[in-house]
Scaffold this motif. Structure first.
Motif, PDB file in Angstrom:
ATOM      1  N   SER A   1      37.127  44.640  40.675  1.00  0.00           N
ATOM      2  CA  SER A   1      38.473  43.647  41.012  1.00  0.00           C
ATOM      3  C   SER A   1      39.505  44.155  39.901  1.00  0.00           C
ATOM      4  O   SER A   1      39.170  44.743  38.762  1.00  0.00           O
ATOM      5  N   ILE A   2      40.726  43.898  40.289  1.00  0.00           N
ATOM      6  CA  ILE A   2      41.641  44.173  39.461  1.00  0.00           C
ATOM      7  C   ILE A   2      42.458  42.792  39.429  1.00  0.00           C
ATOM      8  O   ILE A   2      42.735  42.323  40.236  1.00  0.00           O
ATOM      9  N   TYR A   3      43.163  42.654  38.382  1.00  0.00           N
ATOM     10  CA  TYR A   3      43.523  41.335  38.129  1.00  0.00           C
ATOM     11  C   TYR A   3      44.850  41.228  37.054  1.00  0.00           C
ATOM     12  O   TYR A   3      44.922  42.077  36.028  1.00  0.00           O
ATOM     13  N   GLN A   4      45.527  40.338  37.028  1.00  0.00           N
ATOM     14  CA  GLN A   4      46.745  40.272  36.028  1.00  0.00           C
ATOM     15  C   GLN A   4      46.437  38.996  35.224  1.00  0.00           C
ATOM     16  O   GLN A   4      45.502  38.005  35.428  1.00  0.00           O
ATOM     17  N   TYR A   5      46.987  39.154  33.882  1.00  0.00           N
ATOM     18  CA  TYR A   5      46.884  38.147  32.994  1.00  0.00           C
ATOM     19  C   TYR A   5      48.055  38.119  32.041  1.00  0.00           C
ATOM     20  O   TYR A   5      48.709  39.063  32.005  1.00  0.00           O
ATOM     21  N   TYR A   6      48.435  37.005  31.541  1.00  0.00           N
ATOM     22  CA  TYR A   6      49.757  36.893  30.766  1.00  0.00           C
ATOM     23  C   TYR A   6      49.382  36.722  29.235  1.00  0.00           C
ATOM     24  O   TYR A   6      48.527  36.144  28.849  1.00  0.00           O
ATOM     25  N   VAL A   7      50.134  37.506  28.479  1.00  0.00           N
ATOM     26  CA  VAL A   7      50.168  37.697  27.176  1.00  0.00           C
ATOM     27  C   VAL A   7      51.411  36.972  26.427  1.00  0.00           C
ATOM     28  O   VAL A   7      52.298  37.357  26.806  1.00  0.00           O
ATOM     29  N   GLU A   8      51.172  36.109  25.371  1.00  0.00           N
ATOM     30  CA  GLU A   8      52.190  35.655  24.755  1.00  0.00           C
ATOM     31  C   GLU A   8      52.718  36.516  23.648  1.00  0.00           C
ATOM     32  O   GLU A   8      51.801  37.315  23.289  1.00  0.00           O
ATOM     33  N   GLU A   9      53.984  36.674  23.119  1.00  0.00           N
ATOM     34  CA  GLU A   9      54.530  37.614  22.223  1.00  0.00           C
ATOM     35  C   GLU A   9      53.682  36.962  21.176  1.00  0.00           C
ATOM     36  O   GLU A   9      53.474  35.768  20.586  1.00  0.00           O
ATOM     37  N   SER A  10      53.183  38.124  20.197  1.00  0.00           N
ATOM     38  CA  SER A  10      52.907  38.026  18.933  1.00  0.00           C
ATOM     39  C   SER A  10      53.172  39.297  17.955  1.00  0.00           C
ATOM     40  O   SER A  10      53.965  40.022  18.481  1.00  0.00           O
ATOM     41  N   LEU A  11      52.682  39.015  16.631  1.00  0.00           N
ATOM     42  CA  LEU A  11      52.808  40.221  15.929  1.00  0.00           C
ATOM     43  C   LEU A  11      52.500  41.439  16.601  1.00  0.00           C
ATOM     44  O   LEU A  11      53.052  42.524  15.984  1.00  0.00           O
ATOM     45  N   PHE A  12      51.492  41.521  17.386  1.00  0.00           N
ATOM     46  CA  PHE A  12      50.802  42.826  18.077  1.00  0.00           C
ATOM     47  C   PHE A  12      51.275  43.130  19.292  1.00  0.00           C
ATOM     48  O   PHE A  12      51.131  44.260  19.725  1.00  0.00           O
ATOM     49  N   ASP A  13      51.785  42.131  20.100  1.00  0.00           N
ATOM     50  CA  ASP A  13      51.833  42.192  21.416  1.00  0.00           C
ATOM     51  C   ASP A  13      53.078  41.759  21.852  1.00  0.00           C
ATOM     52  O   ASP A  13      53.612  40.703  21.374  1.00  0.00           O
ATOM     53  N   GLU A  14      53.737  42.516  22.914  1.00  0.00           N
ATOM     54  CA  GLU A  14      54.947  42.094  23.626  1.00  0.00           C
ATOM     55  C   GLU A  14      54.500  40.820  24.488  1.00  0.00           C
ATOM     56  O   GLU A  14      53.523  40.922  25.432  1.00  0.00           O
ATOM     57  N   GLU A  15      55.248  39.938  24.788  1.00  0.00           N
ATOM     58  CA  GLU A  15      55.121  39.015  25.943  1.00  0.00           C
ATOM     59  C   GLU A  15      55.369  39.751  27.277  1.00  0.00           C
ATOM     60  O   GLU A  15      56.228  40.319  27.626  1.00  0.00           O
ATOM     61  N   GLY A  16      54.196  39.172  28.238  1.00  0.00           N
ATOM     62  CA  GLY A  16      54.380  39.666  29.427  1.00  0.00           C
ATOM     63  C   GLY A  16      53.093  39.747  30.256  1.00  0.00           C
ATOM     64  O   GLY A  16      51.944  39.320  29.757  1.00  0.00           O
ATOM     65  N   ILE A  17      53.043  40.123  31.413  1.00  0.00           N
ATOM     66  CA  ILE A  17      52.051  40.327  32.385  1.00  0.00           C
ATOM     67  C   ILE A  17      51.254  41.644  32.280  1.00  0.00           C
ATOM     68  O   ILE A  17      51.935  42.851  32.214  1.00  0.00           O
ATOM     69  N   ARG A  18      49.921  41.736  31.958  1.00  0.00           N
ATOM     70  CA  ARG A  18      49.161  42.874  31.982  1.00  0.00           C
ATOM     71  C   ARG A  18      48.021  42.972  33.079  1.00  0.00           C
ATOM     72  O   ARG A  18      47.972  41.984  33.754  1.00  0.00           O
ATOM     73  N   VAL A  19      47.582  43.992  33.312  1.00  0.00           N
ATOM     74  CA  VAL A  19      46.421  44.340  34.351  1.00  0.00           C
ATOM     75  C   VAL A  19      45.387  44.703  33.902  1.00  0.00           C
ATOM     76  O   VAL A  19      45.150  45.554  32.907  1.00  0.00           O
ATOM     77  N   ARG A  20      44.231  44.107  34.259  1.00  0.00           N
ATOM     78  CA  ARG A  20      42.922  44.600  34.065  1.00  0.00           C
ATOM     79  C   ARG A  20      41.916  44.675  35.232  1.00  0.00           C
ATOM     80  O   ARG A  20      42.121  44.417  36.293  1.00  0.00           O
ATOM     81  N   ILE A  21      40.788  45.615  34.998  1.00  0.00           N
ATOM     82  CA  ILE A  21      39.862  45.764  36.087  1.00  0.00           C
ATOM     83  C   ILE A  21      38.609  45.405  35.529  1.00  0.00           C
ATOM     84  O   ILE A  21      38.337  45.455  34.129  1.00  0.00           O
ATOM     85  N   ASP A  22      37.634  45.281  36.347  1.00  0.00           N
ATOM     86  CA  ASP A  22      36.106  45.294  36.157  1.00  0.00           C
ATOM     87  C   ASP A  22      35.541  46.203  36.845  1.00  0.00           C
ATOM     88  O   ASP A  22      35.943  46.418  38.163  1.00  0.00           O
ATOM     89  N   PHE A  23      34.298  46.847  36.609  1.00  0.00           N
ATOM     90  CA  PHE A  23      33.641  47.761  37.274  1.00  0.00           C
ATOM     91  C   PHE A  23      32.284  47.660  36.663  1.00  0.00           C
ATOM     92  O   PHE A  23      32.048  47.438  35.345  1.00  0.00           O
ATOM     93  N   THR A  24      31.400  48.277  37.424  1.00  0.00           N
ATOM     94  CA  THR A  24      29.892  48.578  37.044  1.00  0.00           C
ATOM     95  C   THR A  24      29.555  49.874  36.885  1.00  0.00           C
ATOM     96  O   THR A  24      29.654  50.775  38.203  1.00  0.00           O
ATOM     97  N   ASP A  25      29.124  50.379  35.860  1.00  0.00           N
ATOM     98  CA  ASP A  25      28.842  51.861  35.418  1.00  0.00           C
ATOM     99  C   ASP A  25      27.611  52.059  36.127  1.00  0.00           C
ATOM    100  O   ASP A  25      26.406  51.341  35.966  1.00  0.00           O
TER     101      ASP A  25
END
Length: 167
Positions: A55-79
């Protein structure tokens, strides 16, 4: 098997050479020959199977000391279990390849399954610094590498990534 395919310089992406006539076959060995300025460079590799992205999906990250605010993308897979696997990830935004070899992304662009053989990986982020705007398209390619190719990418990324200063 003796077939030859010519790679032409891309008109839209400088530095990229491409061919549309080659349909690679799994486990087939291919040899790349480059002739330039009177020198011949040659490399050979087998096309390896790769675990599919579950699967591939988006998630939202709020601005913090380490991250810019915005949408990021992640994947799941089985090795696959009991098979030595090496991976390379490519990430695209609106069709443009986004590769940022820096100290923060080295470990997310390539990986060995040494510590997760046979496991399902949730939330893999090939480039956690890449932000998408609403309406932009995301593409992530999961590529199988041989051990030799993994070692090459590891050393190459080590060379292009700035090293921390030692005191």
């Amino acid at each position: 098997n003796g077939d030859t395919y010519e790679f032409n310089h891309s008109e839209t992406h400088p530095g990229l050479y491409e061919t549309w006539s080659l349909e690679p076959q799994l486990n087939q060995r291919y040899t790349l020959v480059i002739e330039h300025d009177g020198y011949v460079y040659e490399a050979s590799e087998r096309v390896l199977p790769v675990a599919p992205i579950d699967s591939i999906y988006q998630y939202y990250v709020e601005e913090s000391l380490f991250d810019e605010e915005g949408i990021r993308v992640r994947i799941d897979f089985t090795d696959p279990a009991s098979v030595e696997n090496y991976y390379l990830w490519e990430q695209y935004r609106d069709g443009e390849s986004i590769i940022d070899p820096n100290p923060g992304t080295k470990w997310s662009l390539i990986a060995s399954d040494e510590f997760y053989d046979g496991q399902t990986i949730f939330g893999r982020q090939p480039n956690d610094e890449l932000i998408y705007e609403t309406g932009q398209t995301a593409l992530i390619r999961q590529i199988a590498l041989s051990r030799q190719a993994y070692d090459y990418y590891f050393l190459m990324l080590d060379q292009v990534s700035p090293r921390p200063m030692n005191h």
